[in-house]
Design an enzyme around this catalytic site. Structure first.
Site, PDB file in Angstrom:
ATOM      1  N   ARG A  44       0.833  -1.202   0.000  1.00 46.31           N
ATOM      2  CA  ARG A  44       0.000   0.000   0.000  1.00 46.31           C
ATOM      3  C   ARG A  44       0.867   1.251   0.000  1.00 46.31           C
ATOM      4  NH1 ARG A  44      -5.143   1.429  -1.308  1.00 46.31           N
ATOM      5  NH2 ARG A  44      -6.220   2.618   0.302  1.00 46.31           N
ATOM      6  N   THR A  51      -8.645   0.535 -10.417  1.00 45.57           N
ATOM      7  CA  THR A  51      -7.981  -0.646  -9.893  1.00 45.57           C
ATOM      8  C   THR A  51      -8.093  -1.837 -10.849  1.00 45.57           C
ATOM      9  OG1 THR A  51      -8.643   0.154  -7.737  1.00 45.57           O
ATOM     10  CG2 THR A  51      -7.764  -2.029  -7.771  1.00 45.57           C
ATOM     11  N   GLU A  66      -3.807   7.726  -4.100  1.00 50.20           N
ATOM     12  CA  GLU A  66      -4.282   6.814  -3.053  1.00 50.20           C
ATOM     13  C   GLU A  66      -4.585   7.515  -1.731  1.00 50.20           C
ATOM     14  OE1 GLU A  66      -5.721   3.363  -3.477  1.00 50.20           O
ATOM     15  OE2 GLU A  66      -3.937   3.601  -4.699  1.00 50.20           O
ATOM     16  N   GLY A  94     -13.309   0.142  -5.498  1.00 50.85           N
ATOM     17  CA  GLY A  94     -13.370   0.952  -4.283  1.00 50.85           C
ATOM     18  C   GLY A  94     -13.994   0.147  -3.152  1.00 50.85           C
TER      19      GLY A  94
HETATM   20  N1  GLU Z   1      -8.327   2.883  -3.603  1.00 48.00           N
HETATM   21  C1  GLU Z   1      -9.302   1.864  -3.413  1.00 48.00           C
HETATM   22  C2  GLU Z   1      -8.963   0.972  -2.248  1.00 48.00           C
HETATM   23  O1  GLU Z   1      -7.837   0.757  -1.971  1.00 48.00           O
HETATM   24  C3  GLU Z   1      -9.462   1.016  -4.626  1.00 48.00           C
HETATM   25  C4  GLU Z   1     -10.011   1.831  -5.733  1.00 48.00           C
HETATM   26  C5  GLU Z   1     -10.873   1.079  -6.653  1.00 48.00           C
HETATM   27  O2  GLU Z   1     -10.952  -0.127  -6.640  1.00 48.00           O
HETATM   28  O3  GLU Z   1     -11.514   1.757  -7.431  1.00 48.00           O
HETATM   29  O4  GLU Z   1      -9.814   0.472  -1.617  1.00 48.00           O
END
Ligand code: GLU
Length: 599
Positions: free
Chosen positions: A107, A410, A449, A498
């Site tokens: 991360r 993602t 992020e 997300g």
């Molecule tokens: N930033 C999101 C997360 O780490 C993922 C973003 C996405 O899947 O669109 O949960």
């Protein structure tokens, strides 16, 4: 799994790994199919080129980790708006030799300059709007993807990083065919991309997204991959690529005359080369939940995915979903999701104590949470978080919820090899298009992020577990999941989306384990995501399929599609079944090493 003699189909992309094809030749795009069944290992990603690269590594004797890294590096080229070395991710690995499940936390981390109020506008005292924060230097976390690849290979791989970057470098250099998804992701980001000279030069040639069907090349990224291949990851974390990255955050490469306007000032931030040099991957123990005889392994903090999926499964285990109508089963799935999200929002962040994390996934705690579910009506949302203090009994009352993070970017991939090793890997640059800035001369986009932090406290008078702090990692929802049966791999799944990632993984597990669907059916089935908000995000097909049979109280907010999953199932007869999306995000690409086997 025992080694078999394989009868393999023609390798679509053999030239990517082996000899160089003629420089001017346009590559044939590999085939794209959502389901493949066979032997000797399998790969499923959202992209046929990445799948073909991973498959080729397996066919040449590489293991699942080698293939996952090569495929992920290729996704950095063909899916650059979702993932790449400017971002981060989480990798879950089942090691056949020991029967153990490992994880890597790659991360992104906040630079040392970040504070709890970094996302509050000093001029107004109000949190920035999402896009205002996103398209800025403030949103960029120190990337973890490249060290994830390095460390995965060093611990469990059999091939050097340099070799696993080579096919991706070649795709970047020779180019690939622009499809609808690629072009539309640029179009959706056109105003943001136009603000930066580096980004518009690469992705808006002539001021517009490249035409569908044209060949897209990224020679700067090919050079960056080759530089890393020659000089190692230090060139990124302690060398010139890192210097360029930090300079981009600190002095965004603004276009002299943008072709589009952008409504916000583009704020720089401070990221130093020391921030990059300080970055480390982590290797947390996986989360584990025992669900109806299966062992479900997931990602621990800073992802909330493993904890939230585990808690929801523990709640659902209290009910006999199999004997219910499909709509009743979905009612319980939605309610368990809401309860689990209330706890995730209240308690889970990068520095949540192990004690609380453990309590959240106990069966006794799930019993207390499950008592809220009413089979005849949907709970008013938001529901209150519980109190995971080790002493469980009643059902507490409602409080505020955080349902903001439902964006969609993602990417996810699943790989298994002939030895039975399995990789489930979700990687991201956060929003589609990240923070909009391509590092000049390096060919990759930066992540946004840090917008996964809460910009301001969300939990009323209770502490917020996800406020920014120096070096802290923002809470994620990424949920790469490996399910074992009697200690052997049964299923591996993951998805982008997300915060909907958590509910999509949960829904796929319920569909497969409780509702008797095959894995391809479980992936394709219409989705809904209830995250303790007043309404449930739902694909229209979900409402048509289950809406009539649901008890009163559910409110749906239609959304065209949720997630873009991949998965692999290990069939009882020794075959593997690889599955990808048939339709969502343009459909994915599943493949197996060999379709037939001879003893
Ligand atoms: N930033 C999101 C997360 O780490 C993922 C973003 C996405 O899947 O669109 O949960």
């Amino acid at each position: 799994m025992r080694t078999r003699v394989l009868v393999t189909a023609t390798v679509a992309l053999a030239t990517l790994v082996a000899g160089a094809p003629p420089a001017q030749a346009k590559r044939t795009e590999p085939p794209k199919q959502p389901v493949a069944v066979g032997y000797g290992g399998a790969v499923s990603t959202v992209d046929p080129t990445a799948t073909a690269v991973g498959l080729d590594v397996l066919r040449r004797g590489g293991n699942a980790v080698d293939a996952a890294v090569a495929a992920a590096a290729t996704l950095g080229v063909t899916e650059p708006f979702s993932a790449g070395i400017g971002g981060g991710g989480f990798l879950v690995y089942y090691e056949a030799r020991t029967g153990r499940v490992h994880t890597i936390d790659g991360r992104e981390a906040a630079p040392a300059s970040m504070t709890a109020t970094s996302f509050v506008d000093p001029a107004t005292g109000q949190p920035y709007r999402f896009d205002e924060a996103r398209i800025s230097g403030l949103s960029v976390g120190v990337p973890g993807t490249l060290l994830t690849w390095r460390d995965a290979l060093a611990r469990w791989g059999t091939r050097p990083l340099a070799q696993m970057l080579r096919p991706a470098a070649r795709v970047a250099e020779e180019g690939f065919t622009v499809d609808e998804t690629f072009a539309s992701q640029i179009a959706a980001n056109q105003a943001a991309f136009a603000q930066f000279s580096s980004t518009s030069a690469l992705y808006l040639p002539g001021g517009r997204p490249p035409a569908v069907g044209s060949t897209f090349r990224n020679p700067d990224l090919a050079d960056t991959y080759r530089l890393i291949a020659r000089r190692g990851t230090d060139v990124f974390y302690r060398g010139e690529v890192g210097r360029d990255l930090a300079a981009t955050v600190t002095r965004p490469p603004l276009a002299a005359r943008p072709t589009e306007s952008w409504p916000y000032p583009i704020r720089p931030a401070t990221m130093t080369t020391a921030d990059l040099a300080r970055y480390r991957t982590r290797f947390p123990a996986p989360t584990r939940s025992d669900y109806r005889g299966y062992e479900v392994y997931g990602m621990s903090t800073p992802s909330s995915g493993g904890v939230a999926v585990s808690e929801a499964l523990n709640i659902l285990e209290r009910f006999d979903l199999r004997s219910m109508t499909p709509a009743q089963a979905m009612h319980h799935y939605l309610e368990a999701s809401a309860l689990s999200f209330a706890d995730r929002n209240r308690y889970v962040g990068d520095d949540t104590s192990q004690r609380i994390l453990r309590e959240l996934v106990t069966d006794a705690y799930a019993g207390e949470r499950a008592c809220h579910i009413d089979p005849s009506a949907a709970l008013p949302k938001p529901v209150a978080p519980g109190v995971p203090d080790g002493s469980y009994g009643g059902c507490p009352a409602a409080t505020a919820a955080d349902t903001r993070d439902d964006r969609m970017s993602t990417t996810n991939l699943t790989v298994a090899d002939r030895w039975g090793n399995v990789v489930e890997y979700t990687l991201t640059i956060e929003a589609t298009g990240g923070n909009g800035m391509v590092v000049p001369g390096r060919g990759f986009l930066l992540n946004n992020e840090l917008t996964d932090f809460n910009f301001a406290p969300t939990q009323g008078s209770a502490p917020d577990p996800n406020l920014p702090a120096p070096g802290k990692r923002p809470r994620s929802s990424m949920s790469p999941t490996i399910v074992l049966a009697d200690g052997r791999p049964f299923l591996a799944v993951g998805t982008p989306g997300g915060a909907t990632i958590i509910t999509t993984v949960l829904q796929m597990l319920v569909n497969r384990i409780d509702r008797g669907m095959t894995l391809p059916e479980a992936l394709a089935a219409p989705r809904a995501s209830q995250r303790n908000g007043a309404s449930t995000q739902a694909e229209p097909a979900f409402v048509s399929a289950y809406g009539e049979g649901l008890p009163p109280g559910h409110v749906f907010a239609p959304t065209a599609e949720i997630g873009a999953a991949t998965g692999i199932e290990f069939l009882p007869d020794g075959r593997v079944l690889a599955a990808a999306e048939p339709v969502r995000r343009g459909g994915g690409a599943a493949a197996v090493v060999g379709r037939w086997a001879r003893p």
